[in-house]
Design an enzyme around this catalytic site. Structure first.
Site, PDB file in Angstrom:
ATOM      1  N   SER A 119     -15.215  -6.988  17.817  1.00 15.08           N
ATOM      2  CA  SER A 119     -14.219  -7.365  17.812  1.00 15.08           C
ATOM      3  C   SER A 119     -14.517  -8.703  17.273  1.00 15.08           C
ATOM      4  O   SER A 119     -12.715  -9.487  17.664  1.00 15.08           O
ATOM      5  CB  SER A 119     -13.946  -7.125  19.594  1.00 15.08           C
ATOM      6  OG  SER A 119     -13.457  -6.560  20.180  1.00 15.08           O
ATOM      7  N   HIS A 140     -14.037  -2.589  12.010  1.00 18.47           N
ATOM      8  CA  HIS A 140     -12.727  -3.080  13.626  1.00 18.47           C
ATOM      9  C   HIS A 140     -12.127  -2.148  13.793  1.00 18.47           C
ATOM     10  O   HIS A 140     -10.838  -2.842  13.428  1.00 18.47           O
ATOM     11  CB  HIS A 140     -13.344  -5.043  13.495  1.00 18.47           C
ATOM     12  CG  HIS A 140     -12.295  -4.754  14.711  1.00 18.47           C
ATOM     13  ND1 HIS A 140     -11.874  -5.995  15.232  1.00 18.47           N
ATOM     14  CD2 HIS A 140     -12.178  -4.463  16.297  1.00 18.47           C
ATOM     15  CE1 HIS A 140     -11.035  -6.055  16.416  1.00 18.47           C
ATOM     16  NE2 HIS A 140     -11.747  -5.543  16.867  1.00 18.47           N
ATOM     17  N   GLU A 152      -9.731  -3.304  11.090  1.00 21.17           N
ATOM     18  CA  GLU A 152      -9.682  -4.231   9.916  1.00 21.17           C
ATOM     19  C   GLU A 152     -11.382  -4.242   9.208  1.00 21.17           C
ATOM     20  O   GLU A 152     -12.074  -3.691  10.288  1.00 21.17           O
ATOM     21  CB  GLU A 152      -9.864  -5.692  11.007  1.00 21.17           C
ATOM     22  CG  GLU A 152      -8.275  -6.475  11.656  1.00 21.17           C
ATOM     23  CD  GLU A 152      -8.715  -7.701  12.642  1.00 21.17           C
ATOM     24  OE1 GLU A 152      -8.848  -9.034  12.327  1.00 21.17           O
ATOM     25  OE2 GLU A 152      -9.821  -7.288  13.052  1.00 21.17           O
ATOM     26  N   ASN A 190      -7.847 -10.794  17.335  1.00 25.03           N
ATOM     27  CA  ASN A 190      -8.484 -11.317  18.434  1.00 25.03           C
ATOM     28  C   ASN A 190      -7.878 -12.321  18.858  1.00 25.03           C
ATOM     29  O   ASN A 190      -8.191 -13.128  19.319  1.00 25.03           O
ATOM     30  CB  ASN A 190      -9.601 -10.820  19.107  1.00 25.03           C
ATOM     31  CG  ASN A 190      -9.807  -9.423  19.011  1.00 25.03           C
ATOM     32  OD1 ASN A 190      -8.552  -8.859  20.175  1.00 25.03           O
ATOM     33  ND2 ASN A 190     -10.318  -8.220  18.883  1.00 25.03           N
TER      34      ASN A 190
END
Ligand code: NAD
Length: 284
Positions: A119, A140, A152, A190
């Site tokens: 992450s 991701h 991602e 994130n």
């Protein structure tokens, strides 16, 4: 290179989701975890998901059985080594991931691509633990993997263009929408999401509002489908804390300082939905 089989390392929330979607795409999947009970727990999660699809009439029982038949549960990495792509989805810990990639680099054929579902951790640093930095990439997925469209795709400093294209093409085959991102802490998802979750925790910590009130404000006021604390419980509070630490250390900026209350919940073992308690209770 066309990917027809993969090894997924880690059979937790994310690993099992990735294995399910890959098997639904027609790939043969080796699903590995450190102990038989963890692999079986991952498989049970996949079976439950597919059973629900069958009950809703979205999938036939035969389809479910052939998807499950494409997933091979294993506990030894050696047994899944002969694949063109590995997707690692173990605990968010750089030392653990680097060790796994070092072993995979030794075990897998020279052309195998190594991907991490991290992450927030640096793909470039994982790549440096191997002798194939050009074949290391971030993939991701979002939670829950069978539902969420985004992947991602993170380019490490040395990631080769053909490796990027192979992984991008696979993400599309898996029904996902890939977005290219460069390798900086937290990537995009994130880096934007976690400061919001952290601020929501600070609101509870400072007595500004209850978790229910914070979540209601964000749901009704900002049209978020889930409040930030409910989402944090869903992601896992340990994972949230780990990502904030990466942002805090990676940028050296105090704006990412994890809220002490989040740290305390993790110390207490209140990890959210997966442990039965976080900002909310899930133990009935
Ligand atoms: P999880 O705790 O549900 O699962 C992690 C699994 O890894 C466990 O089953 C554990 O036994 C296994 N594991 C630990 N060390 C291992 C090793 N050495 N070899 C093999 N297996 C090992 O965690 P998760 O939520 O599935 O997260 C996994 C990864 O995915 C993390 O890097 C996390 O940051 C990332 N991620 C999580 C989310 C989320 O919402 N939870 C979303 C996107 C990405």
């Amino acid at each position: 290179m066309t990917i027809d089989r993969i090894l997924v390392v880690g059979a937790g929330q994310m690993g099992s989701g990735i294995a399910q979607v890959a098997a639904q795409t027609g790939l043969t999947v080796w699903l590995q975890d450190v102990a038989e009970e963890y692999v079986q727990r991952g498989l049970a999660r996949i079976r439950d998901n597919l059973d629900r699809q069958v009950e809703k009439g979205r999938m036939s029982a035969d389809e479910r059985d052939s998807i499950l038949g494409r997933i091979r549960p294993i506990t030894r990495l050696e047994d899944g080594r002969d694949v063109p792509l590995v997707i690692e989805a173990v605990t968010e810990n750089l030392a653990v991931k680097k060790e796994i990639f070092k072993i995979l680099d030794r075990l897998c054929p020279p052309e195998t691509i190594l991907a991490s579902n991290t992450s927030s951790l640096p793909i470039t640093e994982m790549a440096a633990a191997t002798n194939r930095p050009g074949q290391m990439i971030g993939m991701h997925f979002m939670n829950p993997v069978p539902v969420m469209k985004l992947v991602e795709i993170i380019r490490g400093l040395a990631t080769r263009d053909d490796v990027f294209q192979t992984v991008e093409e696979l993400a599309k085959r898996m029904g996902k929408v890939p977005v290219e991102v460069r390798d900086f802490p937290g990537f995009v998802s994130n880096r934007v999401l976690l400061p919001m979750i952290n601020e929501a925790v600070y609101c509870v910590y400072e007595g500004v509002a209850t978790p229910e009130a914070v979540d209601t404000v964000m749901k009704l006021g900002m049209n978020h489908p889930m409040g930030p604390l409910q989402l944090a419980d869903f992601i896992g509070l340990d994972t949230c804390l780990a990502i904030l630490e990466v942002l805090y250390e990676g940028f050296g900026d105090p704006k990412y300082r994890p809220c002490p209350l989040l740290r305390q919940y993790v110390q207490a073992g209140w990890l959210g939905r997966k442990s039965g308690r976080g900002f909310y209770r899930y133990d009935g």
